[in-house]
Motif scaffolding. Sequence first.
Motif, PDB file in Angstrom:
ATOM      1  N   PHE A 172      -8.255   6.497 -12.732  1.00  0.00           N
ATOM      2  CA  PHE A 172      -7.136   5.896 -12.585  1.00  0.00           C
ATOM      3  C   PHE A 172      -6.315   6.488 -11.243  1.00  0.00           C
ATOM      4  O   PHE A 172      -5.782   5.702 -10.544  1.00  0.00           O
ATOM      5  CB  PHE A 172      -6.211   5.688 -13.624  1.00  0.00           C
ATOM      6  CG  PHE A 172      -7.023   4.366 -14.462  1.00  0.00           C
ATOM      7  CD1 PHE A 172      -6.508   3.551 -14.652  1.00  0.00           C
ATOM      8  CD2 PHE A 172      -7.902   4.974 -15.430  1.00  0.00           C
ATOM      9  CE1 PHE A 172      -7.057   2.481 -15.558  1.00  0.00           C
ATOM     10  CE2 PHE A 172      -8.803   4.055 -16.223  1.00  0.00           C
ATOM     11  CZ  PHE A 172      -8.172   2.856 -16.258  1.00  0.00           C
ATOM     12  N   ILE A 173      -6.089   7.677 -11.335  1.00  0.00           N
ATOM     13  CA  ILE A 173      -5.263   8.396 -10.509  1.00  0.00           C
ATOM     14  C   ILE A 173      -5.747   8.579  -9.162  1.00  0.00           C
ATOM     15  O   ILE A 173      -4.932   8.257  -8.127  1.00  0.00           O
ATOM     16  CB  ILE A 173      -4.880   9.767 -11.194  1.00  0.00           C
ATOM     17  CG1 ILE A 173      -4.418   9.995 -12.402  1.00  0.00           C
ATOM     18  CG2 ILE A 173      -3.929  10.700 -10.209  1.00  0.00           C
ATOM     19  CD1 ILE A 173      -3.212   8.770 -12.691  1.00  0.00           C
ATOM     20  N   ARG A 174      -6.922   8.553  -9.001  1.00  0.00           N
ATOM     21  CA  ARG A 174      -7.812   8.643  -7.700  1.00  0.00           C
ATOM     22  C   ARG A 174      -7.326   7.302  -6.993  1.00  0.00           C
ATOM     23  O   ARG A 174      -6.951   7.102  -5.699  1.00  0.00           O
ATOM     24  CB  ARG A 174      -8.911   8.887  -7.935  1.00  0.00           C
ATOM     25  CG  ARG A 174      -9.478  10.389  -7.781  1.00  0.00           C
ATOM     26  CD  ARG A 174     -10.774  10.360  -7.759  1.00  0.00           C
ATOM     27  NE  ARG A 174     -11.665  10.079  -8.607  1.00  0.00           N
ATOM     28  CZ  ARG A 174     -12.209  10.681  -9.704  1.00  0.00           C
ATOM     29  NH1 ARG A 174     -11.814  12.090  -9.928  1.00  0.00           N
ATOM     30  NH2 ARG A 174     -13.073  10.276 -10.753  1.00  0.00           N
ATOM     31  N   VAL A 175      -7.710   6.172  -7.730  1.00  0.00           N
ATOM     32  CA  VAL A 175      -7.479   4.986  -6.993  1.00  0.00           C
ATOM     33  C   VAL A 175      -5.947   4.504  -6.804  1.00  0.00           C
ATOM     34  O   VAL A 175      -5.525   4.119  -5.915  1.00  0.00           O
ATOM     35  CB  VAL A 175      -8.025   3.803  -8.074  1.00  0.00           C
ATOM     36  CG1 VAL A 175      -7.817   2.464  -7.560  1.00  0.00           C
ATOM     37  CG2 VAL A 175      -9.623   3.997  -8.166  1.00  0.00           C
ATOM     38  N   LEU A 176      -5.312   5.090  -7.659  1.00  0.00           N
ATOM     39  CA  LEU A 176      -3.563   4.909  -7.574  1.00  0.00           C
ATOM     40  C   LEU A 176      -3.345   5.582  -6.300  1.00  0.00           C
ATOM     41  O   LEU A 176      -2.478   5.131  -5.417  1.00  0.00           O
ATOM     42  CB  LEU A 176      -2.813   5.516  -8.904  1.00  0.00           C
ATOM     43  CG  LEU A 176      -1.713   5.270  -8.863  1.00  0.00           C
ATOM     44  CD1 LEU A 176      -0.904   3.749  -8.780  1.00  0.00           C
ATOM     45  CD2 LEU A 176      -0.891   5.988  -9.999  1.00  0.00           C
ATOM     46  N   ARG A 177      -3.689   6.892  -6.184  1.00  0.00           N
ATOM     47  CA  ARG A 177      -3.380   7.641  -5.119  1.00  0.00           C
ATOM     48  C   ARG A 177      -3.726   7.157  -3.826  1.00  0.00           C
ATOM     49  O   ARG A 177      -2.876   6.941  -2.660  1.00  0.00           O
ATOM     50  CB  ARG A 177      -4.069   8.934  -4.996  1.00  0.00           C
ATOM     51  CG  ARG A 177      -3.807   9.741  -3.975  1.00  0.00           C
ATOM     52  CD  ARG A 177      -4.914  10.858  -3.746  1.00  0.00           C
ATOM     53  NE  ARG A 177      -6.203  10.415  -3.796  1.00  0.00           N
ATOM     54  CZ  ARG A 177      -7.268  11.079  -3.764  1.00  0.00           C
ATOM     55  NH1 ARG A 177      -7.232  12.594  -4.113  1.00  0.00           N
ATOM     56  NH2 ARG A 177      -8.421  10.257  -3.723  1.00  0.00           N
ATOM     57  N   ASP A 178      -4.892   6.383  -3.563  1.00  0.00           N
ATOM     58  CA  ASP A 178      -5.123   5.728  -2.451  1.00  0.00           C
ATOM     59  C   ASP A 178      -4.392   4.389  -2.451  1.00  0.00           C
ATOM     60  O   ASP A 178      -4.113   4.114  -1.050  1.00  0.00           O
ATOM     61  CB  ASP A 178      -6.750   5.152  -2.525  1.00  0.00           C
ATOM     62  CG  ASP A 178      -7.735   6.487  -2.591  1.00  0.00           C
ATOM     63  OD1 ASP A 178      -7.135   7.734  -2.418  1.00  0.00           O
ATOM     64  OD2 ASP A 178      -8.877   6.215  -3.040  1.00  0.00           O
ATOM     65  N   ALA A 179      -4.163   3.797  -3.205  1.00  0.00           N
ATOM     66  CA  ALA A 179      -3.187   2.492  -3.263  1.00  0.00           C
ATOM     67  C   ALA A 179      -1.717   3.009  -2.606  1.00  0.00           C
ATOM     68  O   ALA A 179      -1.107   2.121  -1.698  1.00  0.00           O
ATOM     69  CB  ALA A 179      -2.953   1.989  -4.416  1.00  0.00           C
ATOM     70  N   VAL A 180      -1.285   3.962  -3.110  1.00  0.00           N
ATOM     71  CA  VAL A 180       0.149   4.438  -2.799  1.00  0.00           C
ATOM     72  C   VAL A 180      -0.037   4.701  -1.333  1.00  0.00           C
ATOM     73  O   VAL A 180       1.019   4.705  -0.583  1.00  0.00           O
ATOM     74  CB  VAL A 180       0.456   5.661  -3.783  1.00  0.00           C
ATOM     75  CG1 VAL A 180       1.874   6.261  -3.322  1.00  0.00           C
ATOM     76  CG2 VAL A 180       0.776   5.022  -5.026  1.00  0.00           C
ATOM     77  N   ARG A 181      -0.842   5.635  -1.173  1.00  0.00           N
ATOM     78  CA  ARG A 181      -0.760   6.002   0.406  1.00  0.00           C
ATOM     79  C   ARG A 181      -1.032   4.920   1.452  1.00  0.00           C
ATOM     80  O   ARG A 181      -0.821   5.224   2.695  1.00  0.00           O
ATOM     81  CB  ARG A 181      -2.057   7.055   0.704  1.00  0.00           C
ATOM     82  CG  ARG A 181      -2.169   8.292   0.171  1.00  0.00           C
ATOM     83  CD  ARG A 181      -3.294   9.075   0.190  1.00  0.00           C
ATOM     84  NE  ARG A 181      -2.855  10.493  -0.529  1.00  0.00           N
ATOM     85  CZ  ARG A 181      -4.202  11.379  -0.415  1.00  0.00           C
ATOM     86  NH1 ARG A 181      -5.118  11.246  -0.149  1.00  0.00           N
ATOM     87  NH2 ARG A 181      -3.601  12.694  -0.754  1.00  0.00           N
TER      88      ARG A 181
END
Length: 327
Positions: A194-203
């Motif tokens: 979740f955190i990996r996908v979230l990080r990519d979306a935030v960037r």
Amino acid sequence: NEELALLSKEAAADHALVAGDLAPTGLFAVPLGDATFDELVEIYSEQIVGLERAGVDLYVIETMMTVSDARAALTAVRNRTDKPVIVSFTCDENGKTITGSDAEAALVILQSMGASAFGLNCSVGPEDLIPAFRRLRRYARIPLAAKPNAGKPEYVDGKTVYRCEPEQFAACVPEYAANGVQLYGGCCGTDARFIRVLRDAVRKEKMVPPDPQCAGKLICATEKHVFEVDPAASCGRVLEPGAGFSDALEKENVSPDPFISVRLRTPEDAELLTDEIYALEKPLCIVCDDPDVLERMLKAYNGRALYEGSLPEEILSRMRDRYGLIT
């Protein structure tokens, strides 16, 4: 606390910040319970001693359900350090905690006391928190933080199950960003995926800072509601604790005055008002010329109060910084 923080520091090496995490005490403050503000502060202070020895970089006060716990935890941190502090409440889809406090009111109170950021975490999934963040942006002067669950928890065969997938979890980032959310994370049911996908979306998103829409107003709050008061408003009728105090408060709740003004002269006056504090349906204006009595009341009042009186600026400045007092 010290051992856990040291392990986290070791694991993070120099690649990440480590936060000291403070959670609810499970106690209720007077008059609903037996705990005093000072006792709650002491509970959190004991944790902070260990966290400070370990050298945490910041603090996260999270999953808060009562304003009293959050105020005490923030006070305990601020008594010892000026490190950043994120304060996060858990609420339902309507932005209400299990004790009936409103997220908007909590934001107004905690940011006035020196929180570095304010957020919502746990309880529900990412989509469910969007309406609350839309409302929070009106009053936020600090960054907002979102840390939802991977959907609402379901109990299947004796186990807790979260149905939200990582891509669905991160799909709300554009809406969050448009409403002033600048800090992101995952709570129950999330993991490294979740955190990996979230990080990519935030960037991919441009972070938009909060944009408060209430310029020119005094923003005060009870534990459950926010009020926008005209700075030119007078304190109106000033009540005094004593015989008939409860009846007088009831009448003031329906009066045209924008807040309820109470004169406090003694510690006993502050105790009487504390006993009646949940009868107040409008903001509190404290009329007082004794600094000890004023602070006693501010510790007990889980809102953002106004002040009338003649105390020197040196004292009022401290009350503003510690308790968010409006002078």
